[in-house]
Write a protein that holds these residues in place. Structure first.
Motif, PDB file in Angstrom:
ATOM      1  N   PHE A 293      25.205  18.983  18.600  1.00 14.98           N
ATOM      2  CA  PHE A 293      26.602  19.414  18.421  1.00 14.98           C
ATOM      3  C   PHE A 293      26.706  20.910  18.121  1.00 14.98           C
ATOM      4  O   PHE A 293      27.644  21.567  18.573  1.00 14.98           O
ATOM      5  CB  PHE A 293      27.283  18.583  17.324  1.00 14.98           C
ATOM      6  N   ALA A 294      25.760  21.439  17.403  1.00 19.02           N
ATOM      7  CA  ALA A 294      25.763  22.882  17.118  1.00 19.02           C
ATOM      8  C   ALA A 294      25.597  23.664  18.429  1.00 19.02           C
ATOM      9  O   ALA A 294      26.302  24.647  18.697  1.00 19.02           O
ATOM     10  CB  ALA A 294      24.643  23.223  16.155  1.00 19.02           C
ATOM     11  N   LEU A 295      24.683  23.156  19.244  1.00 25.52           N
ATOM     12  CA  LEU A 295      24.439  23.813  20.544  1.00 25.52           C
ATOM     13  C   LEU A 295      25.663  23.684  21.446  1.00 25.52           C
ATOM     14  O   LEU A 295      26.029  24.621  22.176  1.00 25.52           O
ATOM     15  CB  LEU A 295      23.223  23.153  21.203  1.00 25.52           C
ATOM     16  N   LEU A 296      26.283  22.515  21.364  1.00 29.50           N
ATOM     17  CA  LEU A 296      27.506  22.287  22.162  1.00 29.50           C
ATOM     18  C   LEU A 296      28.590  23.288  21.756  1.00 29.50           C
ATOM     19  O   LEU A 296      29.317  23.829  22.595  1.00 29.50           O
ATOM     20  CB  LEU A 296      27.995  20.853  21.941  1.00 29.50           C
ATOM     21  N   GLY A 297      28.681  23.550  20.450  1.00 28.45           N
ATOM     22  CA  GLY A 297      29.656  24.529  19.950  1.00 28.45           C
ATOM     23  C   GLY A 297      29.381  25.909  20.524  1.00 28.45           C
ATOM     24  O   GLY A 297      30.297  26.602  20.988  1.00 28.45           O
ATOM     25  N   ALA A 298      28.099  26.309  20.503  1.00 34.02           N
ATOM     26  CA  ALA A 298      27.725  27.626  21.045  1.00 34.02           C
ATOM     27  C   ALA A 298      28.072  27.704  22.531  1.00 34.02           C
ATOM     28  O   ALA A 298      28.617  28.714  23.019  1.00 34.02           O
ATOM     29  CB  ALA A 298      26.231  27.856  20.836  1.00 34.02           C
ATOM     30  N   ALA A 299      27.767  26.616  23.232  1.00 38.99           N
ATOM     31  CA  ALA A 299      28.048  26.584  24.674  1.00 38.99           C
ATOM     32  C   ALA A 299      29.555  26.636  24.924  1.00 38.99           C
ATOM     33  O   ALA A 299      30.033  27.365  25.814  1.00 38.99           O
ATOM     34  CB  ALA A 299      27.465  25.309  25.272  1.00 38.99           C
ATOM     35  N   PHE A 300      30.284  25.904  24.122  1.00 36.69           N
ATOM     36  CA  PHE A 300      31.746  25.821  24.278  1.00 36.69           C
ATOM     37  C   PHE A 300      32.393  27.194  24.104  1.00 36.69           C
ATOM     38  O   PHE A 300      33.250  27.592  24.894  1.00 36.69           O
ATOM     39  CB  PHE A 300      32.274  24.845  23.223  1.00 36.69           C
TER      40      PHE A 300
ATOM     41  N   GLY B   5      26.236  19.853  12.243  1.00 38.82           N
ATOM     42  CA  GLY B   5      26.333  20.165  13.686  1.00 38.82           C
ATOM     43  C   GLY B   5      27.776  20.090  14.149  1.00 38.82           C
ATOM     44  O   GLY B   5      28.259  20.947  14.904  1.00 38.82           O
ATOM     45  N   SER B   6      28.480  19.035  13.698  1.00 42.63           N
ATOM     46  CA  SER B   6      29.890  18.863  14.094  1.00 42.63           C
ATOM     47  C   SER B   6      30.736  20.007  13.547  1.00 42.63           C
ATOM     48  O   SER B   6      31.685  20.455  14.191  1.00 42.63           O
ATOM     49  CB  SER B   6      30.438  17.541  13.567  1.00 42.63           C
ATOM     50  N   LEU B   7      30.369  20.474  12.339  1.00 41.93           N
ATOM     51  CA  LEU B   7      31.129  21.590  11.764  1.00 41.93           C
ATOM     52  C   LEU B   7      30.944  22.868  12.594  1.00 41.93           C
ATOM     53  O   LEU B   7      31.898  23.619  12.828  1.00 41.93           O
ATOM     54  CB  LEU B   7      30.693  21.837  10.309  1.00 41.93           C
ATOM     55  N   TYR B   8      29.726  23.091  13.063  1.00 40.35           N
ATOM     56  CA  TYR B   8      29.500  24.253  13.933  1.00 40.35           C
ATOM     57  C   TYR B   8      30.342  24.136  15.217  1.00 40.35           C
ATOM     58  O   TYR B   8      30.914  25.098  15.695  1.00 40.35           O
ATOM     59  CB  TYR B   8      28.016  24.365  14.309  1.00 40.35           C
ATOM     60  N   PHE B   9      30.369  22.896  15.717  1.00 40.84           N
ATOM     61  CA  PHE B   9      31.162  22.665  16.938  1.00 40.84           C
ATOM     62  C   PHE B   9      32.644  22.992  16.675  1.00 40.84           C
ATOM     63  O   PHE B   9      33.293  23.698  17.458  1.00 40.84           O
ATOM     64  CB  PHE B   9      31.005  21.213  17.394  1.00 40.84           C
TER      65      PHE B   9
ATOM     66  N   HIS C 203      26.887  27.852   7.383  1.00 40.77           N
ATOM     67  CA  HIS C 203      25.461  28.135   7.219  1.00 40.77           C
ATOM     68  C   HIS C 203      25.020  27.938   5.750  1.00 40.77           C
ATOM     69  O   HIS C 203      23.922  27.434   5.488  1.00 40.77           O
ATOM     70  CB  HIS C 203      25.177  29.587   7.663  1.00 40.77           C
ATOM     71  N   GLY C 204      25.926  28.323   4.846  1.00 42.47           N
ATOM     72  CA  GLY C 204      25.555  28.273   3.425  1.00 42.47           C
ATOM     73  C   GLY C 204      25.710  26.902   2.773  1.00 42.47           C
ATOM     74  O   GLY C 204      25.178  26.687   1.680  1.00 42.47           O
ATOM     75  N   ILE C 205      26.389  25.988   3.398  1.00 41.22           N
ATOM     76  CA  ILE C 205      26.635  24.695   2.717  1.00 41.22           C
ATOM     77  C   ILE C 205      25.522  23.685   3.016  1.00 41.22           C
ATOM     78  O   ILE C 205      24.918  23.699   4.101  1.00 41.22           O
ATOM     79  CB  ILE C 205      28.018  24.090   3.057  1.00 41.22           C
ATOM     80  N   GLN C 206      25.270  22.853   2.048  1.00 42.82           N
ATOM     81  CA  GLN C 206      24.216  21.839   2.184  1.00 42.82           C
ATOM     82  C   GLN C 206      24.842  20.485   2.468  1.00 42.82           C
ATOM     83  O   GLN C 206      25.313  19.814   1.571  1.00 42.82           O
ATOM     84  CB  GLN C 206      23.383  21.780   0.885  1.00 42.82           C
TER      85      GLN C 206
END
Lengths: 165, 326
Positions: free
Chosen positions: A12-19, A93-97, A161-164
């Motif tokens: 999902f993180a990669l999908l966000g970057a691609a999007f 990952g979803s949050l990055y998206f 990036h900073g949240i766990q």
């Protein structure tokens, strides 16, 4: 199952970057193309206006760069650029998206609409070359919304990036 | 069903037109042409404005060169020229009249064709001469058959004109409604309505019968053709009274002066309606407006040149000159 869900965070993180790169890039490609067609029409009649119409053609190109920037930030945050890929939860990952969406959509639509404004600006410059400054401000106003979206996307990506989670 | 080009497809053409608009003659330019001493002075001024091809030409040659430049430019800039057929088809109907009359009178059509038509007039002539109606485009086939049979049976040239003119008006009306562009619809509507008004007035002046008037007029949206026909039978005043109740009430004064004053009113009205197209960055509208503006310009220059040749007074021409687009 739990393992699959954990690994899908990276997807999902990669999908966000691609999007972000893909949608904002498409918008810019459409926009630059449209303004380029108008610029070519003008140059067939008045080649000495090349410098002026080129600026109008390049205005919708910035959204593609903004999308690329957000894409880079996501890739860097998940470690895909440095070689050390982190384990990313599905939620992260979803949050990055989600963070990529503002620049993806606002980038796409603002580029398309900015190009319409650029084409109209090119028409103004052809008739009144001395009004270049004013004609340039109008399409530049559309840029505001791409910049606002970029800002939110960058803040969100850095915050995630900073949240766990 | 024909796929219509997307609005953006005219971006290149409209950008070129933005430049071309700066070269159109303004009202002030026309005033200078009008004030020129003679034809040579007018020609000199026009050459300075970029007219012609740097060679010496007679006035009619210069006008023909400019007309050709216009259509060459349109052909270069617009991919699908059939979108602009509504501006040209009346030339085909004129050429059809020429062909029908020349064939039935066994004369040569040389010099009678109007150029810039959708169909090649020679091809039209050959198809008609050999009675191969299938070779004609759909919109000319039926009027051609009907006009040929009418003229062969009655030798009535006026009946032949009536059949073809009405078919022309009906086809232009159809083209206006086939396209969802407001500018095209408006142009086609005005074309048909102004033709109906001219028919009504001429019929009133020559005391034509109701049946003839009904057969001549074509339906349109802004006029009730039946009411106009009945008014034409009553007389000129009745026509003007009826028009006073329609959206052409502003034209009544012009109609009271002369037919050419009415034609000027129509052209000025169209120019006024087209003016906002100067700010439209996309679509067929600016292209249509530019073509009409250029045709009006050619019309105005033709008028000025013939006035200089015939030593007509400046005031006579001034009242006939159309308002310019720029």
């Amino acid at each position: 199952m739990a393992e699959i869900l954990n690994n899908s965070g990276l997807f999902f993180a990669l999908l966000g970057a691609a999007f972000a790169t893909f949608l904002a890039g498409i918008g810019s490609a459409i926009g630059v193309g449209k303004a380029g067609v108008a610029a070519a029409g003008v140059l067939s009649e008045q080649p000495d206006l090349f410098g002026k119409v080129l600026i109008f053609q390049l205005l919708p190109a910035t959204q593609g760069i903004y999308g690329l920037l957000v894409g880079f930030l996501i890739l860097s945050n998940v470690g895909l650029l440095g070689g050390g890929v982190e384990e990313i939860s599905l939620l992260k990952g979803s949050l990055y998206f989600a963070a990529s969406l503002p620049i993806a959509f606002a980038g796409y639509f603002s580029a398309v609409h900015q190009s319409k404004c650029s084409v109209a600006g090119i028409g103004t410059v052809v008739k009144k070359p001395d009004q270049m400054g004013k004609a340039l401000i109008l399409p530049a106003m559309v840029e505001t919304y791409a910049i606002l979206a970029l800002l939110i996307s960058i803040l969100a990506v850095n915050g995630i990036h900073g949240i766990q989670v | 069903m024909k796929k219509k080009p997307k609005q953006q497809e005219y971006t290149y053409a409209v950008a070129r037109i933005r430049f071309k608009e700066t070269k159109l003659l303004s009202d002030a330019d026309l005033a200078s042409l009008l004030a020129a001493k003679d034809t040579d002075a007018v020609m000199r001024l026009l050459r300075d404005k970029g007219w012609g091809d740097n060679a010496d030409h007679r006035p009619e040659e210069l006008l023909a060169i400019e007309e050709k430049k216009l259509w060459d430019f349109v052909a270069e800039s617009v991919d699908d020229l059939s979108t602009l057929n509504f501006l040209l088809v009346h030339h085909d109907f004129h050429n059809l009249k020429v062909a029908v009359k020349c064939i039935t009178r066994d004369s040569k059509p040389d010099g009678l064709w109007i150029g810039n038509a959708v169909e090649d007039p020679e091809k039209l002539y050959r198809a008609l001469k050999s009675r191969e109606y299938g070779e004609l485009p759909d919109y000319l086939r039926e009027p051609a058959k009907e006009a040929m049979s009418a003229i062969l049976q009655t030798s009535d040239g006026q009946l032949c004109d009536l059949i073809i003119d009405k078919a022309c008006m009906e086809y232009v009306y159809h083209l206006g409604h086939e396209d969802d562009n407001e500018i095209i619809r408006l142009y086609c509507e005005l074309f048909v309505a102004s033709s109906d008004i001219k028919i009504a007035l001429r019929s009133a002046r020559t005391h034509k019968k109701l049946d003839f008037i009904r057969r001549s007029m074509a339906a349109c949206d802004t006029l009730d053709v039946e009411k106009l026909s009945l008014a034409a039978v009553e007389g000129e005043d009745a026509v003007l009274t009826y028009l006073g109740t329609t959206e052409y009430r502003a034209a009544v004064d012009a109609l009271g002066v002369s037919m050419s004053a009415f034609e000027k009113w129509c052209d000025d009205y169209l120019t006024a309606v087209m003016k906002p197209q100067k700010w439209e960055p996309f679509g067929i509208g600016p292209i249509v407006a530019y073509i009409i503006a250029r045709q009006n310009e050619l019309k105005a220059v033709r008028m000025i040149l013939s006035a200089k040749v015939n030593n007509l007074s400046e005031s006579t021409i001034k009242e006939r000159l159309r308002s310019m687009y720029v």
